[in-house]
Each structure stands twice: as structure tokens, then as C-alpha cells.
Design a protein around this motif. Structure first.
Motif, PDB file in Angstrom:
ATOM      1  N   THR A  66      40.603  29.446 -14.683  1.00  0.00           N
ATOM      2  CA  THR A  66      41.656  29.754 -13.719  1.00  0.00           C
ATOM      3  C   THR A  66      42.944  30.048 -14.482  1.00  0.00           C
ATOM      4  OG1 THR A  66      42.884  28.951 -11.790  1.00  0.00           O
ATOM      5  CG2 THR A  66      42.313  27.320 -13.442  1.00  0.00           C
ATOM      6  N   ASP A  67      43.844  30.750 -13.817  1.00  0.00           N
ATOM      7  CA  ASP A  67      45.152  30.996 -14.403  1.00  0.00           C
ATOM      8  C   ASP A  67      46.202  30.044 -13.835  1.00  0.00           C
ATOM      9  OD1 ASP A  67      44.315  33.033 -16.092  1.00  0.00           O
ATOM     10  OD2 ASP A  67      44.587  34.569 -14.566  1.00  0.00           O
ATOM     11  N   ILE A  68      45.768  29.138 -12.976  1.00  0.00           N
ATOM     12  CA  ILE A  68      46.663  28.130 -12.414  1.00  0.00           C
ATOM     13  C   ILE A  68      46.687  26.958 -13.384  1.00  0.00           C
ATOM     14  CG2 ILE A  68      47.090  26.555 -10.488  1.00  0.00           C
ATOM     15  CD1 ILE A  68      45.475  28.563  -8.746  1.00  0.00           C
ATOM     16  N   ARG A  69      47.858  26.678 -13.933  1.00  0.00           N
ATOM     17  CA  ARG A  69      47.951  25.646 -14.966  1.00  0.00           C
ATOM     18  C   ARG A  69      47.602  24.256 -14.455  1.00  0.00           C
ATOM     19  NH1 ARG A  69      52.171  26.337 -19.669  1.00  0.00           N
ATOM     20  NH2 ARG A  69      51.759  28.495 -20.175  1.00  0.00           N
ATOM     21  N   GLN A  70      48.165  23.888 -13.332  1.00  0.00           N
ATOM     22  CA  GLN A  70      47.947  22.541 -12.807  1.00  0.00           C
ATOM     23  C   GLN A  70      47.884  22.626 -11.298  1.00  0.00           C
ATOM     24  OE1 GLN A  70      47.639  19.654 -14.744  1.00  0.00           O
ATOM     25  NE2 GLN A  70      47.076  18.660 -12.878  1.00  0.00           N
ATOM     26  N   PHE A  71      46.838  22.071 -10.720  1.00  0.00           N
ATOM     27  CA  PHE A  71      46.736  22.057  -9.275  1.00  0.00           C
ATOM     28  C   PHE A  71      47.671  21.006  -8.726  1.00  0.00           C
ATOM     29  CE2 PHE A  71      42.592  23.708 -10.559  1.00  0.00           C
ATOM     30  CZ  PHE A  71      42.585  24.880  -9.846  1.00  0.00           C
TER      31      PHE A  71
END
Length: 115
Positions: A66-71
Motif C-alpha cells: 500500500t502507499d498509505i503509510r499508517q492506517f
């Protein structure tokens, strides 16, 4: 982006050396260099978790899933969408529609069971 590329990017953002990172995760600077060159991958999952925790990113981000660093825990806690439903990349408006549809289906089947 591959694991090693992400690792190098995160390390450089924090402005720490390979040696410093190695000490933090209990591996040598040479091993960190191998990781960053994409020649090796951590065999020990605890090393991977420790790296992710240190940089405050998810393991999925670190390995390029994913390119989302931290959910955001708040978003996950509020969401009615089950984890196994792939909604990555959907805009907020679409996520809201999915949640509304889930509520509609739940209501329909609760009503059907009562009759």
C-alpha cells in the motif's frame, strides 16, 4: 516501490545512518545495506515489525502493498466495512456508499428473518 527502496527513503527522512538503524533493529549496518539494495529481505518477522514501528508505518507500506503509510485507528474503528473487503483506493464518498449498502443489506435480511 520495493522494500529496500522504502527502507532507504524512510531512513533518510529520519536522517539516521545504516549503522544507527542496524543497532535499533539488532542487525549489522551491512545487513541494512543489503536490505536497501533489495538483495535481502528480513527473515525474522520481528525485524520487519520493529522497522515498521520505528518509522511509524504499517508493514504493508514497508513491503509495498500500500502507499498509505499508517492506517488511522480512528478511521478503522469507525468503519463498518469488514477488513477482508478490498476498498483500497476508493474515495471517502465511495466508502460511505459501501457502508450505506451494507446497512441496507443488514436491514433487509433482519426483516426477512422475522417474517
Amino acid at each position: 516501490m520495493r522494500f529496500g527502496d522504502r527502507l532507504r527513503e524512510l531512513r533518510e527522512e529520519r536522517d539516521i545512518t545504516q549503522k544507527e538503524l542496524g543497532k535499533l533493529v539488532n542487525v549489522s549496518a551491512r545487513v541494512i545495506g543489503y536490505y536497501e539494495a533489495n538483495d535481502r529481505f528480513p527473515k525474522d518477522e520481528n525485524v520487519l515489525k520493529t522497522i515498521a514501528d520505528y518509522f511509524n508505518v504499517s508493514v504493508d507500506y514497508l513491503v509495498g502493498r500500500t502507499d498509505i503509510r499508517q492506517f488511522s485507528e480512528d478511521i478503522v474503528a469507525e468503519s463498518k466495512i469488514p477488513y477482508n473487503l478490498d476498498v483500497n483506493g476508493l474515495p471517502d464518498e465511495a466508502l460511505k456508499k459501501v457502508e450505506e449498502y451494507i446497512d441496507l443489506i443488514k436491514t433487509k435480511y433482519k426483516t426477512d428473518k422475522k417474517t
